[in-house]
Design a protein around this motif. Structure first.
Motif, PDB file in Angstrom:
ATOM      1  N   ALA A 157      54.671  14.899  40.357  1.00  0.00           N
ATOM      2  CA  ALA A 157      54.224  15.893  41.332  1.00  0.00           C
ATOM      3  C   ALA A 157      52.902  15.442  41.934  1.00  0.00           C
ATOM      4  O   ALA A 157      52.185  14.610  41.367  1.00  0.00           O
ATOM      5  CB  ALA A 157      54.055  17.251  40.661  1.00  0.00           C
ATOM      6  N   THR A 206      53.023  24.625  30.800  1.00  0.00           N
ATOM      7  CA  THR A 206      53.752  25.123  31.966  1.00  0.00           C
ATOM      8  C   THR A 206      54.293  26.527  31.703  1.00  0.00           C
ATOM      9  O   THR A 206      54.227  27.405  32.571  1.00  0.00           O
ATOM     10  CB  THR A 206      54.908  24.166  32.313  1.00  0.00           C
ATOM     11  OG1 THR A 206      54.397  22.845  32.488  1.00  0.00           O
ATOM     12  CG2 THR A 206      55.597  24.603  33.595  1.00  0.00           C
ATOM     13  N   ARG A 237      59.849  22.020  41.667  1.00  0.00           N
ATOM     14  CA  ARG A 237      58.448  21.650  41.448  1.00  0.00           C
ATOM     15  C   ARG A 237      58.124  21.579  39.953  1.00  0.00           C
ATOM     16  O   ARG A 237      57.287  20.773  39.528  1.00  0.00           O
ATOM     17  CB  ARG A 237      57.524  22.653  42.141  1.00  0.00           C
ATOM     18  CG  ARG A 237      57.715  22.775  43.638  1.00  0.00           C
ATOM     19  CD  ARG A 237      57.717  21.450  44.360  1.00  0.00           C
ATOM     20  NE  ARG A 237      56.504  20.665  44.148  1.00  0.00           N
ATOM     21  CZ  ARG A 237      56.249  19.513  44.750  1.00  0.00           C
ATOM     22  NH1 ARG A 237      57.137  18.992  45.589  1.00  0.00           N
ATOM     23  NH2 ARG A 237      55.129  18.867  44.517  1.00  0.00           N
ATOM     24  N   THR A 238      58.801  22.403  39.158  1.00  0.00           N
ATOM     25  CA  THR A 238      58.584  22.345  37.715  1.00  0.00           C
ATOM     26  C   THR A 238      59.068  21.014  37.152  1.00  0.00           C
ATOM     27  O   THR A 238      58.395  20.390  36.320  1.00  0.00           O
ATOM     28  CB  THR A 238      59.312  23.509  37.011  1.00  0.00           C
ATOM     29  OG1 THR A 238      58.790  24.750  37.499  1.00  0.00           O
ATOM     30  CG2 THR A 238      59.119  23.446  35.506  1.00  0.00           C
ATOM     31  N   TYR A 267      56.619  18.378  38.089  1.00  0.00           N
ATOM     32  CA  TYR A 267      55.399  18.523  37.292  1.00  0.00           C
ATOM     33  C   TYR A 267      55.612  17.982  35.879  1.00  0.00           C
ATOM     34  O   TYR A 267      54.804  17.206  35.356  1.00  0.00           O
ATOM     35  CB  TYR A 267      55.007  19.995  37.258  1.00  0.00           C
ATOM     36  CG  TYR A 267      53.675  20.283  36.615  1.00  0.00           C
ATOM     37  CD1 TYR A 267      52.483  20.020  37.283  1.00  0.00           C
ATOM     38  CD2 TYR A 267      53.608  20.839  35.340  1.00  0.00           C
ATOM     39  CE1 TYR A 267      51.258  20.294  36.696  1.00  0.00           C
ATOM     40  CE2 TYR A 267      52.392  21.119  34.742  1.00  0.00           C
ATOM     41  CZ  TYR A 267      51.217  20.847  35.426  1.00  0.00           C
ATOM     42  OH  TYR A 267      50.011  21.117  34.835  1.00  0.00           O
ATOM     43  N   THR A 317      48.831  19.775  42.092  1.00  0.00           N
ATOM     44  CA  THR A 317      49.797  20.752  42.579  1.00  0.00           C
ATOM     45  C   THR A 317      50.345  21.562  41.412  1.00  0.00           C
ATOM     46  O   THR A 317      50.969  21.004  40.516  1.00  0.00           O
ATOM     47  CB  THR A 317      50.969  20.061  43.296  1.00  0.00           C
ATOM     48  OG1 THR A 317      50.462  19.310  44.387  1.00  0.00           O
ATOM     49  CG2 THR A 317      51.964  21.097  43.815  1.00  0.00           C
ATOM     50  N   PRO A 318      50.127  22.884  41.376  1.00  0.00           N
ATOM     51  CA  PRO A 318      50.653  23.691  40.274  1.00  0.00           C
ATOM     52  C   PRO A 318      52.161  23.837  40.395  1.00  0.00           C
ATOM     53  O   PRO A 318      52.717  23.727  41.488  1.00  0.00           O
ATOM     54  CB  PRO A 318      49.955  25.046  40.462  1.00  0.00           C
ATOM     55  CG  PRO A 318      49.658  25.113  41.926  1.00  0.00           C
ATOM     56  CD  PRO A 318      49.378  23.699  42.351  1.00  0.00           C
ATOM     57  N   PRO A 319      52.872  24.090  39.288  1.00  0.00           N
ATOM     58  CA  PRO A 319      54.332  24.167  39.341  1.00  0.00           C
ATOM     59  C   PRO A 319      54.858  25.358  40.119  1.00  0.00           C
ATOM     60  O   PRO A 319      56.037  25.400  40.435  1.00  0.00           O
ATOM     61  CB  PRO A 319      54.733  24.254  37.862  1.00  0.00           C
ATOM     62  CG  PRO A 319      53.523  24.757  37.154  1.00  0.00           C
ATOM     63  CD  PRO A 319      52.357  24.217  37.916  1.00  0.00           C
TER      64      PRO A 319
END
Length: 406
Positions: free
Chosen positions: A395, A213, A386-387, A390, A399-401
């Motif tokens: 998540a 990440t 969102r991080t 993730y 879906t990317p952070p």
């Protein structure tokens, strides 16, 4: 938001309010001939912010009250500090400014607190990541301020016809703002960790992709920075028939967001990573990467998507695409509400996003600079949410952070 966290916010708010009142009393002791229009304006803004605090608390808006108390304290302390008796001269003024904020010791204390904090759940992890980002910004502000004090970094002044002593004093006073902001970032870090103590919720997974990440945000930040320098600084250099280095230096002096993200990428990152060992360095890398990504994304939005407009004093007065800014704010506000619900439904404290949302709400109806700051607040909160999702493993698949940014 957990009741424990809410009560911690109220306690921290009261502490900032006491600090504001103490600094205001000290400002009133400064001889009136040393007051300036700028310092009086800061005091008026501080009084306006402080006047809303009790109503905010009564309405259940403790995060907004905390932000208002913090802003009031910072404004009043800057006002108290932003005067230098000309009888002391330039050398004494430089010595005064260099000692003023005592940020070296505050940064060291902040590092020790971060090393001791061991998150047990995702809510605490959110507070820890936010704190590492605050430390990143504190180090940048401190180093920039010290460079200004030493004369190695010379920001432009507005005193075109003044003598060198007057120009030097103005630079020193600008350094005070950076140094004091650095000190306050350390205090915010302390508050965030205090709010995290005793926090409950969804436990940390045994294996989190923290390194991946961090690398993701670091690469995204560098890509944004490269694109900004190519599309904005290269174009400026070509149009003015100057070298890239000269155009870059002008932009570093003109835009504080670029100065901070450039400093993070080129100086603060190496310095900060030396402060932590193998048990904590992965969190440090993540905090740096998220902070850099947030600033780099705002840069791209300001110059590429929105088209910021400057006046003759290099102050932002508007954007060419106002409708785009309205859309970004509305979209990010909607995402913040969704992320608060998303984290809460998964057993994760969402107070960081609530902080960002309430802070943005207070700024969104202001001038262009306030609205851009509101946008950054929302992005920071959404990216953080969102991080956590993730890293926590809940998540949406694929879906990317960084999906919080429009």
């Amino acid at each position: 938001m957990e009741n424990h966290v809410y009560q911690s916010i109220r306690i921290c708010t009261d502490e900032w309010l006491v600090r504001y009142q103490d600094q205001l009393a000290k400002y009133k002791e400064v001889p009136s001939e040393y007051h300036s229009d700028y310092s009086d304006e800061l005091i008026a803004d501080a009084a306006e912010a402080a006047g809303r605090i009790h109503a905010m608390v009564a309405q259940g808006q403790a995060p907004s009250a905390y932000s208002a108390a913090y802003q009031a304290a910072l404004a009043s302390e800057l006002s108290r500090a932003l005067w230098v008796d000309d009888k002391r001269g330039r050398d004494q003024a430089r010595l005064y400014v260099a000692r003023f904020a005592q940020t070296n010791s505050k940064i060291k204390n902040a590092v020790q607190k971060l090393k001791k904090f061991r998150p047990k759940n995702l809510g605490q992890l959110g507070k820890l990541i936010y704190s590492y980002s605050s430390l990143t910004q504190s180090i940048c502000q401190h180093e920039i301020g010290q460079q200004m004090v030493s004369g190695e970094l010379k920001m432009p002044t507005y005193l075109e016809d003044a003598d060198e002593d007057e120009k030097e004093l103005e630079r020193l006073l600008e350094a005070v703002e950076f140094l004091q902001s650095s000190a306050y970032d350390c205090q915010i870090l302390d508050d965030m960790l205090e709010m995290g103590v005793g926090m409950e919720g969804k436990p940390l997974p045994e294996d989190m992709p923290i390194e991946a990440t961090s690398d993701f945000f670091r690469r995204a930040s560098q890509a944004n920075l490269n694109q900004f320098e190519k599309s904005v600084i290269d174009s400026s250099a070509d149009s003015q028939h100057v070298t890239f280095e000269l155009a870059q230096r002008a932009m570093l002096c003109k835009d504080i967001d670029y100065l901070l993200v450039w400093w993070e990428a080129n100086k603060a990152q190496r310095q900060m990573l030396l402060m932590f060992d193998e048990t904590t360095i992965e969190y440090a890398r993540l905090g740096i990467a998220i902070s850099s990504y947030s600033y780099s994304y705002l840069l791209m939005a300001k110059y590429y998507s929105l088209g910021v407009i400057y006046d003759e004093d290099e102050v932002i007065t508007g954007v060419r695409r106002e409708a785009a800014l309205d859309y970004m704010l509305d979209f990010s506000e909607d995402q913040a509400r969704r992320n608060i619900q998303f984290l809460t439904s998964n057993g994760v404290d969402a107070s960081d996003v609530i902080f960002s949302q309430m802070g943005a709400s207070r700024l969104a109806s202001g001038d262009t600079c306030d609205r851009l700051m509101a946008l950054q607040y929302l992005w920071e909160g959404n990216i953080g949410a969102r991080t956590l999702a993730y890293l926590g493993g809940f998540a949406d698949v694929g879906t990317p952070p960084n999906s919080a940014a429009p």
